[in-house]
Write a protein that holds these residues in place. Structure first.
Motif, PDB file in Angstrom:
ATOM      1  N   ASN A  34       0.830  -1.208   0.000  1.00  7.48           N
ATOM      2  CA  ASN A  34       0.000   0.000   0.000  1.00  7.48           C
ATOM      3  C   ASN A  34       0.860   1.250   0.000  1.00  7.48           C
ATOM      4  OD1 ASN A  34      -2.724  -0.651  -0.167  1.00  7.48           O
ATOM      5  ND2 ASN A  34      -2.840  -1.245   1.973  1.00  7.48           N
ATOM      6  N   MET A  35       1.886   1.237   0.852  1.00 10.43           N
ATOM      7  CA  MET A  35       2.778   2.390   0.952  1.00 10.43           C
ATOM      8  C   MET A  35       3.541   2.620  -0.351  1.00 10.43           C
ATOM      9  SD  MET A  35       4.177   1.593   4.787  1.00 10.43           S
ATOM     10  CE  MET A  35       5.492   2.807   4.776  1.00 10.43           C
ATOM     11  N   LEU A  36       3.876   1.550  -1.045  1.00 10.11           N
ATOM     12  CA  LEU A  36       4.592   1.670  -2.313  1.00 10.11           C
ATOM     13  C   LEU A  36       3.787   2.498  -3.313  1.00 10.11           C
ATOM     14  CD1 LEU A  36       7.009   0.780  -4.120  1.00 10.11           C
ATOM     15  CD2 LEU A  36       5.623  -1.191  -4.786  1.00 10.11           C
ATOM     16  N   TYR A  37       2.489   2.237  -3.368  1.00  8.85           N
ATOM     17  CA  TYR A  37       1.627   2.965  -4.300  1.00  8.85           C
ATOM     18  C   TYR A  37       1.205   4.327  -3.749  1.00  8.85           C
ATOM     19  CZ  TYR A  37       1.232  -1.612  -6.566  1.00  8.85           C
ATOM     20  OH  TYR A  37       1.514  -2.795  -7.181  1.00  8.85           O
ATOM     21  N   VAL A  38       0.697   4.321  -2.511  1.00 10.02           N
ATOM     22  CA  VAL A  38       0.058   5.515  -1.955  1.00 10.02           C
ATOM     23  C   VAL A  38       1.069   6.551  -1.472  1.00 10.02           C
ATOM     24  CG1 VAL A  38      -1.491   6.342  -0.144  1.00 10.02           C
ATOM     25  CG2 VAL A  38      -2.021   4.228  -1.343  1.00 10.02           C
ATOM     26  N   THR A  39       2.188   6.093  -0.897  1.00 10.69           N
ATOM     27  CA  THR A  39       3.187   7.017  -0.356  1.00 10.69           C
ATOM     28  C   THR A  39       4.232   7.420  -1.386  1.00 10.69           C
ATOM     29  OG1 THR A  39       2.922   6.008   1.824  1.00 10.69           O
ATOM     30  CG2 THR A  39       4.881   7.348   1.508  1.00 10.69           C
ATOM     31  N   LEU A  40       4.502   6.537  -2.348  1.00  8.68           N
ATOM     32  CA  LEU A  40       5.580   6.809  -3.301  1.00  8.68           C
ATOM     33  C   LEU A  40       5.074   7.072  -4.718  1.00  8.68           C
ATOM     34  CD1 LEU A  40       8.631   7.016  -3.710  1.00  8.68           C
ATOM     35  CD2 LEU A  40       8.678   4.554  -4.130  1.00  8.68           C
ATOM     36  N   TYR A  41       4.351   6.127  -5.288  1.00  6.31           N
ATOM     37  CA  TYR A  41       4.013   6.198  -6.715  1.00  6.31           C
ATOM     38  C   TYR A  41       3.089   7.368  -7.060  1.00  6.31           C
ATOM     39  CZ  TYR A  41       2.103   5.032 -11.279  1.00  6.31           C
ATOM     40  OH  TYR A  41       1.689   5.085 -12.585  1.00  6.31           O
ATOM     41  N   PHE A  42       1.893   7.411  -6.453  1.00  8.48           N
ATOM     42  CA  PHE A  42       0.930   8.451  -6.824  1.00  8.48           C
ATOM     43  C   PHE A  42       1.424   9.865  -6.516  1.00  8.48           C
ATOM     44  CE2 PHE A  42      -1.997   4.732  -6.332  1.00  8.48           C
ATOM     45  CZ  PHE A  42      -2.356   4.633  -7.676  1.00  8.48           C
ATOM     46  N   PRO A  43       2.066  10.110  -5.351  1.00 10.21           N
ATOM     47  CA  PRO A  43       2.623  11.450  -5.127  1.00 10.21           C
ATOM     48  C   PRO A  43       3.737  11.811  -6.113  1.00 10.21           C
ATOM     49  CG  PRO A  43       2.343  10.317  -3.040  1.00 10.21           C
ATOM     50  CD  PRO A  43       2.116   9.301  -4.119  1.00 10.21           C
ATOM     51  N   ALA A  44       4.549  10.812  -6.498  1.00  7.77           N
ATOM     52  CA  ALA A  44       5.667  11.087  -7.402  1.00  7.77           C
ATOM     53  C   ALA A  44       5.196  11.539  -8.776  1.00  7.77           C
ATOM     54  CB  ALA A  44       6.557   9.852  -7.536  1.00  7.77           C
ATOM     55  N   ILE A  45       4.013  11.069  -9.197  1.00  6.57           N
ATOM     56  CA  ILE A  45       3.472  11.493 -10.494  1.00  6.57           C
ATOM     57  C   ILE A  45       2.367  12.548 -10.307  1.00  6.57           C
ATOM     58  CG2 ILE A  45       4.075   9.333 -11.644  1.00  6.57           C
ATOM     59  CD1 ILE A  45       1.114   8.524 -11.454  1.00  6.57           C
ATOM     60  N   SER A  46       2.299  13.106  -9.090  1.00  5.29           N
ATOM     61  CA  SER A  46       1.362  14.196  -8.748  1.00  5.29           C
ATOM     62  C   SER A  46      -0.108  13.805  -8.870  1.00  5.29           C
ATOM     63  CB  SER A  46       1.633  15.429  -9.633  1.00  5.29           C
ATOM     64  OG  SER A  46       2.941  15.903  -9.413  1.00  5.29           O
ATOM     65  N   LYS A  47      -0.411  12.536  -8.652  1.00  4.56           N
ATOM     66  CA  LYS A  47      -1.800  12.074  -8.644  1.00  4.56           C
ATOM     67  C   LYS A  47      -2.346  12.134  -7.211  1.00  4.56           C
ATOM     68  CE  LYS A  47      -2.310  10.868 -13.030  1.00  4.56           C
ATOM     69  NZ  LYS A  47      -3.348  11.433 -13.922  1.00  4.56           N
ATOM     70  N   TYR A  48      -2.414  13.347  -6.683  1.00  6.25           N
ATOM     71  CA  TYR A  48      -2.820  13.528  -5.296  1.00  6.25           C
ATOM     72  C   TYR A  48      -4.298  13.185  -5.082  1.00  6.25           C
ATOM     73  CZ  TYR A  48       1.572  16.120  -4.871  1.00  6.25           C
ATOM     74  OH  TYR A  48       2.896  16.498  -4.865  1.00  6.25           O
ATOM     75  N   LYS A  49      -5.127  13.465  -6.078  1.00  9.60           N
ATOM     76  CA  LYS A  49      -6.561  13.191  -5.922  1.00  9.60           C
ATOM     77  C   LYS A  49      -6.852  11.691  -5.953  1.00  9.60           C
ATOM     78  CE  LYS A  49      -8.334  17.637  -7.478  1.00  9.60           C
ATOM     79  NZ  LYS A  49      -9.195  18.381  -8.418  1.00  9.60           N
ATOM     80  N   VAL A  50      -6.073  10.958  -6.732  1.00  7.63           N
ATOM     81  CA  VAL A  50      -6.212   9.499  -6.738  1.00  7.63           C
ATOM     82  C   VAL A  50      -5.855   8.947  -5.356  1.00  7.63           C
ATOM     83  CG1 VAL A  50      -5.321   7.326  -7.676  1.00  7.63           C
ATOM     84  CG2 VAL A  50      -5.788   9.252  -9.206  1.00  7.63           C
ATOM     85  N   ARG A  51      -4.743   9.448  -4.823  1.00 11.13           N
ATOM     86  CA  ARG A  51      -4.327   9.050  -3.477  1.00 11.13           C
ATOM     87  C   ARG A  51      -5.422   9.367  -2.459  1.00 11.13           C
ATOM     88  NH1 ARG A  51      -1.609  11.518   0.945  1.00 11.13           N
ATOM     89  NH2 ARG A  51      -0.147  10.098   2.003  1.00 11.13           N
ATOM     90  N   MET A  52      -6.027  10.526  -2.608  1.00 11.96           N
ATOM     91  CA  MET A  52      -7.089  10.947  -1.698  1.00 11.96           C
ATOM     92  C   MET A  52      -8.283   9.997  -1.756  1.00 11.96           C
ATOM     93  SD  MET A  52      -9.002  14.671  -1.450  1.00 11.96           S
ATOM     94  CE  MET A  52      -9.793  14.507  -3.060  1.00 11.96           C
ATOM     95  N   LYS A  53      -8.677   9.599  -2.951  1.00 13.87           N
ATOM     96  CA  LYS A  53      -9.805   8.669  -3.092  1.00 13.87           C
ATOM     97  C   LYS A  53      -9.536   7.351  -2.370  1.00 13.87           C
ATOM     98  CE  LYS A  53     -11.345  10.337  -7.637  1.00 13.87           C
ATOM     99  NZ  LYS A  53     -11.467   9.988  -9.082  1.00 13.87           N
ATOM    100  N   ILE A  54      -8.332   6.833  -2.548  1.00 14.06           N
ATOM    101  CA  ILE A  54      -7.967   5.550  -1.925  1.00 14.06           C
ATOM    102  C   ILE A  54      -8.006   5.662  -0.405  1.00 14.06           C
ATOM    103  CG2 ILE A  54      -6.116   3.856  -1.628  1.00 14.06           C
ATOM    104  CD1 ILE A  54      -5.157   4.720  -4.481  1.00 14.06           C
ATOM    105  N   LEU A  55      -7.398   6.704   0.121  1.00 12.76           N
ATOM    106  CA  LEU A  55      -7.280   6.841   1.569  1.00 12.76           C
ATOM    107  C   LEU A  55      -8.607   7.190   2.235  1.00 12.76           C
ATOM    108  CD1 LEU A  55      -3.832   8.655   1.775  1.00 12.76           C
ATOM    109  CD2 LEU A  55      -4.344   6.273   2.292  1.00 12.76           C
ATOM    110  N   ILE A  56      -9.408   8.024   1.589  1.00 10.50           N
ATOM    111  CA  ILE A  56     -10.725   8.341   2.145  1.00 10.50           C
ATOM    112  C   ILE A  56     -11.599   7.098   2.194  1.00 10.50           C
ATOM    113  CG2 ILE A  56     -12.892   9.554   1.679  1.00 10.50           C
ATOM    114  CD1 ILE A  56     -11.284  11.935   0.749  1.00 10.50           C
ATOM    115  N   SER A  57     -11.574   6.321   1.117  1.00 10.50           N
ATOM    116  CA  SER A  57     -12.353   5.079   1.072  1.00 10.50           C
ATOM    117  C   SER A  57     -11.919   4.130   2.186  1.00 10.50           C
ATOM    118  CB  SER A  57     -12.183   4.391  -0.285  1.00 10.50           C
ATOM    119  OG  SER A  57     -12.608   5.223  -1.333  1.00 10.50           O
TER     120      SER A  57
END
Length: 417
Positions: free
Chosen positions: A346-369
């Motif tokens: 989870n951390m690999l995708y949410v903490t590293l991948y999505f922030p690195a490509i500036s997909k902050y809203k995608v990260r937000m959807k995952i974490l809010i859910s």
């Protein structure tokens, strides 16, 4: 030739930053891991559980004051580090926002201590625990991580916290001394935070941002803030829920085991934090390639750790805590032990991948859910299944989030834009 030299320098910085970040994370989690078994024996399960409940509440405030700058500010600093004027203006931008949020969260805490029945029983323990929030807030890890200079502040962090952790063994001698636990830990965080902040001034000028700059920064980072608040709904609420619905003792049992899992996650956090500043400057395909290479080693290491916990749960708890109440709930440790596998990915995708490509809203959807799912499951299960229900909700949430994260990861992989 020049490209090779730059690549070697980059790899060297990543290794150095990983080592220093590992020391910082290890200090923040391993030192409490050393003291908590002692505190369980000295304070007793009830007072120990109360201290843990207060710490869980402080996590909400720490996340609020951080506002997502651990990701967005680190990335921005990495991009601005060669421009002293822009870097300085951004540094004060973040600092002002964090100080305002620090005041707001303290006022909220004061309000809670006079309006919530549970907190009214012992308001001082919560007020004293706020020192953790203050110290964590003023320590500019995000800045040093972005400019890739972690050595000095790591030494500051470790020495201050080690010193005040050692004092616990000399000052906290019985149940009546439980107030000293947040006092001593708070002083350690505050001293290291102040020293780290003062040292950061060596690298910047005093150039204050405009109100519009601050407003834009808040707007840009808001999705990360919402994401991090959502994180707290599954990383901090479980101990609070047990404290409110079952009791301080059982909350302490769960918090003890959760601390062990957090200590294991410490191995992964510095890896991602060390790679992030460099990775955030790469193009999308380079980021994807890096993540693809990391997936299998991360998954295998996480699974091995989870299996070791499953088969050795009771033995580990007896050796570490030497407490019959905690050891009797070893099956709970077996359940949440699988977080070592699930959360590492989870951390690999949410903490590293999505922030690195500036997909902050995608990260937000995952974490809010994930946050709301855990809250619903934990509140639904706690009355019927007590600590086992809360542990199950944590694992189900991590599993759901991994599926959700992988789904969005695959979508971005297929999107060549």
């Amino acid at each position: 030739m020049l490209d090779n030299l730059l690549k070697k320098k980059s790899n060297s910085n990543i290794k150095k930053n990983y080592f220093y970040l590992l020391l910082i994370q290890g200090t923040n989690l391993v030192l409490p891991l050393i003291t908590f078994p002692y505190l369980v024996r000295v304070l007793g399960s009830e007072k120990y559980g109360l201290v843990m409940i207060s710490y869980s509440l402080m996590k909400f405030f720490i996340i609020t004051v951080d506002f997502g700058f651990n990701i967005s500010a680190t990335r921005e600093v990495a991009l601005l580090k060669d421009n002293i004027n822009k870097l300085s203006k951004f540094f004060w931008n973040v600092t002002i926002i964090k100080l305002v949020l620090l005041v707001i969260t303290f006022l909220i805490l004061l309000l809670l201590t006079v309006s919530v029945d549970k907190l009214q029983l012992d308001p001082l323990i919560y007020l004293l625990s706020f020192g953790l929030v203050l110290g964590q807030s003023i320590f500019p890890t995000w800045f040093f991580q972005g400019i890739e200079k972690m050595q000095v502040i790591t030494i500051i962090n470790v020495i201050a916290k080690v010193f005040f952790t050692i004092t616990i063994f000399f000052i906290v001698l019985g149940p009546k001394d439980y107030y000293y636990v947040p006092i001593l830990n708070g002083i350690g965080f505050i001293v290291s935070g102040l020293l780290g902040f003062l040292y950061s001034l060596k690298y910047i000028k005093i150039i204050f941002p405009s109100f519009q700059d601050i407003k834009n920064n808040i707007k840009k980072t808001f999705s990360l803030f919402v994401s991090n608040i959502a994180v707290s709904l599954y990383s901090s609420t479980n101990t609070l829920i047990l404290g409110f619905f079952i009791g301080d003792s059982i909350a302490g049992v769960y918090a003890s085991m959760e601390k062990l899992i957090l200590a294991i996650q410490t191995m992964y956090t510095p890896i991602y934090q060390a790679i992030f500043p460099n990775l955030s400057t790469k193009n999308k395909m380079e980021v994807k390639d890096t993540i693809a290479k990391m997936k299998i080693p991360i998954a295998l290491s996480g699974m091995v750790i989870s299996l070791i916990i499953f088969f050795g749960a009771e033995t580990f708890l007896r050796i570490i805590f030497d407490d019959d109440l905690i050891s009797s709930y070893f099956k709970v440790f077996q359940i949440i032990g699988f977080m070592a596998f699930l959360s590492s990915l989870n951390m690999l995708y949410v903490t590293l991948y999505f922030p690195a490509i500036s997909k902050y809203k995608v990260r937000m959807k995952i974490l809010i859910s994930g946050g709301f799912l855990n809250l619903i499951l934990a509140l639904s299960f706690v009355k019927a299944f007590s600590i086992y229900g809360v542990a199950s909700s944590a694992i189900l949430t991590e599993f759901f989030m991994l599926l959700f994260a992988f789904y969005f990861y695959k979508r971005t992989i297929d999107d060549r834009g």
